[in-house]
Design an enzyme around this catalytic site. Structure first.
Site, mmCIF file in Angstrom:
data_model
loop_
_atom_site.group_PDB
_atom_site.id
_atom_site.type_symbol
_atom_site.label_atom_id
_atom_site.label_comp_id
_atom_site.label_asym_id
_atom_site.label_seq_id
_atom_site.Cartn_x
_atom_site.Cartn_y
_atom_site.Cartn_z
ATOM 1 N NE ARG A 122 23.416 4.583 -31.923
ATOM 2 C CZ ARG A 122 23.652 5.787 -32.981
ATOM 3 N NH1 ARG A 122 24.835 5.666 -33.635
ATOM 4 N NH2 ARG A 122 22.636 6.211 -33.511
ATOM 5 C CE1 TYR A 176 25.177 0.953 -40.108
ATOM 6 C CE2 TYR A 176 27.252 0.038 -38.933
ATOM 7 C CZ TYR A 176 26.491 1.085 -39.453
ATOM 8 O OH TYR A 176 26.734 2.548 -39.017
ATOM 9 C CB VAL A 207 26.522 7.541 -25.328
ATOM 10 C CG1 VAL A 207 26.230 8.996 -24.654
ATOM 11 C CG2 VAL A 207 27.913 7.147 -25.295
HETATM 12 P P1 NAD Z 1 19.965 7.452 -37.357
HETATM 13 O O1 NAD Z 1 19.421 6.387 -37.454
HETATM 14 O O2 NAD Z 1 19.949 8.830 -36.395
HETATM 15 O O3 NAD Z 1 20.154 8.415 -38.800
HETATM 16 C C1 NAD Z 1 20.155 7.682 -40.081
HETATM 17 C C2 NAD Z 1 18.800 8.416 -40.920
HETATM 18 O O4 NAD Z 1 18.698 7.769 -41.986
HETATM 19 C C3 NAD Z 1 17.437 8.299 -40.293
HETATM 20 O O5 NAD Z 1 17.047 9.672 -40.418
HETATM 21 C C4 NAD Z 1 16.507 7.350 -41.059
HETATM 22 O O6 NAD Z 1 15.392 7.583 -41.110
HETATM 23 C C5 NAD Z 1 17.453 7.637 -42.302
HETATM 24 N N1 NAD Z 1 17.207 6.508 -43.264
HETATM 25 C C6 NAD Z 1 17.406 5.091 -42.910
HETATM 26 N N2 NAD Z 1 17.208 4.455 -44.189
HETATM 27 C C7 NAD Z 1 16.668 5.431 -45.225
HETATM 28 C C8 NAD Z 1 16.315 4.938 -46.442
HETATM 29 N N3 NAD Z 1 16.324 3.550 -46.880
HETATM 30 N N4 NAD Z 1 16.139 5.995 -47.199
HETATM 31 C C9 NAD Z 1 16.423 7.316 -46.634
HETATM 32 N N5 NAD Z 1 16.414 7.377 -45.252
HETATM 33 C C10 NAD Z 1 16.713 6.444 -44.529
HETATM 34 O O7 NAD Z 1 21.834 7.536 -37.535
HETATM 35 P P2 NAD Z 1 23.016 8.492 -37.270
HETATM 36 O O8 NAD Z 1 23.629 7.937 -35.933
HETATM 37 O O9 NAD Z 1 22.542 9.690 -37.636
HETATM 38 O O10 NAD Z 1 23.869 7.907 -38.438
HETATM 39 C C11 NAD Z 1 23.835 8.806 -39.755
HETATM 40 C C12 NAD Z 1 24.945 7.711 -40.597
HETATM 41 O O11 NAD Z 1 26.264 7.847 -40.123
HETATM 42 C C13 NAD Z 1 24.890 6.247 -41.008
HETATM 43 O O12 NAD Z 1 25.017 6.237 -42.309
HETATM 44 C C14 NAD Z 1 25.533 5.595 -39.965
HETATM 45 O O13 NAD Z 1 25.814 4.343 -40.567
HETATM 46 C C15 NAD Z 1 26.856 6.674 -39.915
HETATM 47 N N6 NAD Z 1 27.560 6.210 -38.732
HETATM 48 C C16 NAD Z 1 27.072 6.731 -37.377
HETATM 49 C C17 NAD Z 1 27.975 6.415 -36.312
HETATM 50 C C18 NAD Z 1 27.531 7.070 -34.870
HETATM 51 O O14 NAD Z 1 27.966 6.892 -34.099
HETATM 52 N N7 NAD Z 1 26.258 7.713 -34.682
HETATM 53 C C19 NAD Z 1 29.066 5.695 -36.530
HETATM 54 C C20 NAD Z 1 29.457 5.261 -37.571
HETATM 55 C C21 NAD Z 1 28.613 5.569 -38.657
HETATM 56 N N1 UDP Z 2 27.026 -2.086 -24.397
HETATM 57 C C1 UDP Z 2 26.618 -2.158 -23.027
HETATM 58 N N2 UDP Z 2 25.608 -1.692 -22.410
HETATM 59 C C2 UDP Z 2 24.557 -1.279 -23.216
HETATM 60 C C3 UDP Z 2 24.651 -1.148 -24.742
HETATM 61 C C4 UDP Z 2 25.915 -1.393 -25.219
HETATM 62 O O1 UDP Z 2 27.576 -2.730 -22.238
HETATM 63 O O2 UDP Z 2 23.236 -1.058 -22.634
HETATM 64 C C5 UDP Z 2 28.255 -2.298 -25.002
HETATM 65 C C6 UDP Z 2 28.105 -2.952 -26.287
HETATM 66 O O3 UDP Z 2 28.121 -4.367 -26.223
HETATM 67 C C7 UDP Z 2 29.379 -2.484 -26.947
HETATM 68 C C8 UDP Z 2 29.685 -1.019 -26.616
HETATM 69 O O4 UDP Z 2 29.044 -0.920 -25.420
HETATM 70 O O5 UDP Z 2 30.355 -3.299 -26.658
HETATM 71 C C9 UDP Z 2 29.100 -0.082 -27.563
HETATM 72 O O6 UDP Z 2 27.938 -0.409 -27.931
HETATM 73 P P1 UDP Z 2 27.178 0.434 -29.274
HETATM 74 O O7 UDP Z 2 26.042 -0.314 -29.575
HETATM 75 O O8 UDP Z 2 27.049 1.801 -28.710
HETATM 76 O O9 UDP Z 2 28.056 0.663 -30.326
HETATM 77 P P2 UDP Z 2 28.993 -0.395 -31.211
HETATM 78 O O10 UDP Z 2 29.022 -1.670 -30.625
HETATM 79 O O11 UDP Z 2 28.487 -0.173 -32.765
HETATM 80 O O12 UDP Z 2 30.341 0.312 -31.209
#
Ligand code: NAD
Ligand code: UDP
Ligand code: UDP
Length: 326
Positions: A191, A150, A193
């Protein structure tokens, strides 16, 4: 002055996911036409079901690792699994999605001379040695660990975006998104939350990994999407605006320990859950907090929704989801 031209056709890859579906709602609300391209790996049609008969919405099932030939004015590239459970399920595919997906979407943008936005991530900073993280920090990323598919995939995508900008003068926008939460998160993606809310609503133990003293900053989804749209609409360079701002951190600078988050969720739900401590996953960053000075300066943007308020809305969503068994 904004360069935004009403009624554009906009491609959102990953549009059936958590963030993508909220973005699409906002774009349709302001009058755009939206094409959502998603392979439904982690996204679900339920997230865009309410748009099924919308005259300006179109869904295409498509994997961004394959070329896509359509005609649009702007591209938001969000396709990529975002939670560790999902992106570690098929790590090779995760890297391909970020890298081949970026190449294809950049090729599409180049042919169309379309503006293109990349959903990058705070994970490009790895386990950061600089706190809070500013955009000029290069990061501390393990290239061969479990999170690397990732982190390195997203880093390589950023490289491609900036090379298409320098080499082909493409109009790019790269947002480094910090942890975001809200309705339509997946209940089972592990995740923090979503895990804690679902556990508390079910009265189960809350699983803290490590000592729970690691920190994160949590941004409510509506705030984040506002940042996306302001960044995409920002005029720069030849459009008469300032020079390219480079990547922009988008997130909420409020910093909480994971233990504080657990206690807040227990209190808001009135749950009787106990805290249990499980081993910390490999390469889990100890601290994370965005420095959003650049987004404040360029976009006049900052998050407005306090954590307890955003959590209440998210809890209401999961409560209904669990009640309907969806
Ligand atoms: P999500 O998993 O809900 O959404 C990702 C979407 O991409 C899904 O609908 C999935 O089916 C689609 N997808 C995956 N692989 C694909 C492919 N090869 N072709 C077409 N579609 C594909 O995740 P999200 O939280 O909505 O994240 C969206 C974007 O934001 C991602 O790029 C993620 O890396 C980035 N992002 C999210 C967070 C967060 O906190 N949610 C933080 C940092 C970055
Ligand atoms: N985490 C936790 N309990 C859970 C899920 C996650 O303590 O049930 C912790 C995890 O180890 C990390 C933080 O919460 O330190 C955030 O995790 P998440 O996977 O949401 O996001 P990221 O690590 O990508 O920021
Ligand atoms: N591409 C696409 N749609 C388009 C144009 C290009 O999916 O409308 C893909 C195509 O697969 C190509 C990639 O984008 O391989 C990169 O395109 P670019 O023009 O930058 O490079 P080249 O075609 O020279 O490899």
């Amino acid at each position: 002055m904004r360069t935004y031209n009403p009624r554009q056709r906009i491609l959102v890859t990953g549009g059936a996911g958590f963030l993508g579906s909220h973005l699409i709602d906002r774009l349709l609300e302001r009058g755009d036409e939206v094409v959502c391209a998603d392979n439904l790996f982690t996204g679900t049609k339920r997230n865009v079901e309410h748009l099924h008969s919308h005259p300006r919405f179109e869904f295409i099932r498509h994997d961004v690792t394959f070329p896509l030939y359509i005609e649009v004015d702007q591209i938001y590239n969000l396709a990529c699994p975002a939670s560790p459970i999902h992106y570690q399920h098929d790590p090779v595919q995760t890297t391909k999605t970020s890298v081949h997906g970026a190449i294809n979407m950049l090729g599409l943008a180049k042919r169309l001379k379309a503006r293109i936005f990349q959903a990058s991530t705070s994970e490009v900073y790895g386990d950061p040695a600089v706190h809070p993280q500013t955009e000029d920090y290069w990061g501390n990323v393990n290239p061969i660990g479990l999170r690397s598919c990732y982190d390195e995939g997203k880093r390589c995508a950023e490289t491609l975006f900036f090379d298409y900008y320098r080499q082909h003068r493409l109009d790019i926008r790269v947002a480094r998104i910090f942890n975001t939460y809200g309705p339509r998160m997946h209940p089972n993606d592990g995740r923090v939350v979503s895990n804690f809310i679902v556990q508390a609503l079910r009265g189960e133990d809350i699983t803290l990994y490590g000592d729970g003293l690691q920190t994160r900053s949590f941004c409510y989804v509506d705030d984040l999407i506002e940042g996306f749209i302001r960044y995409m609409d920002l005029p720069y360079g030849e459009d008469g605006g300032p020079g390219h701002p480079g990547p922009l951190n988008l997130g909420n600078p409020g910093e909480f320990t994971i233990r504080q988050l657990a206690e807040m969720i227990i209190e808001l739900i009135g749950a009787r859950s106990r805290l249990v401590f499980l081993p910390l996953p490999a390469d889990d960053p100890m601290q994370r907090k965005p420095d959003i000075s650049r987004a404040r300066e360029y976009l006049g943007w900052e998050p407005l929704v306090p954590l307890d308020e955003g959590l209440k809305k998210t809890i209401a969503y999961f409560d209904e989801l669990l009640c309907t068994g969806a």
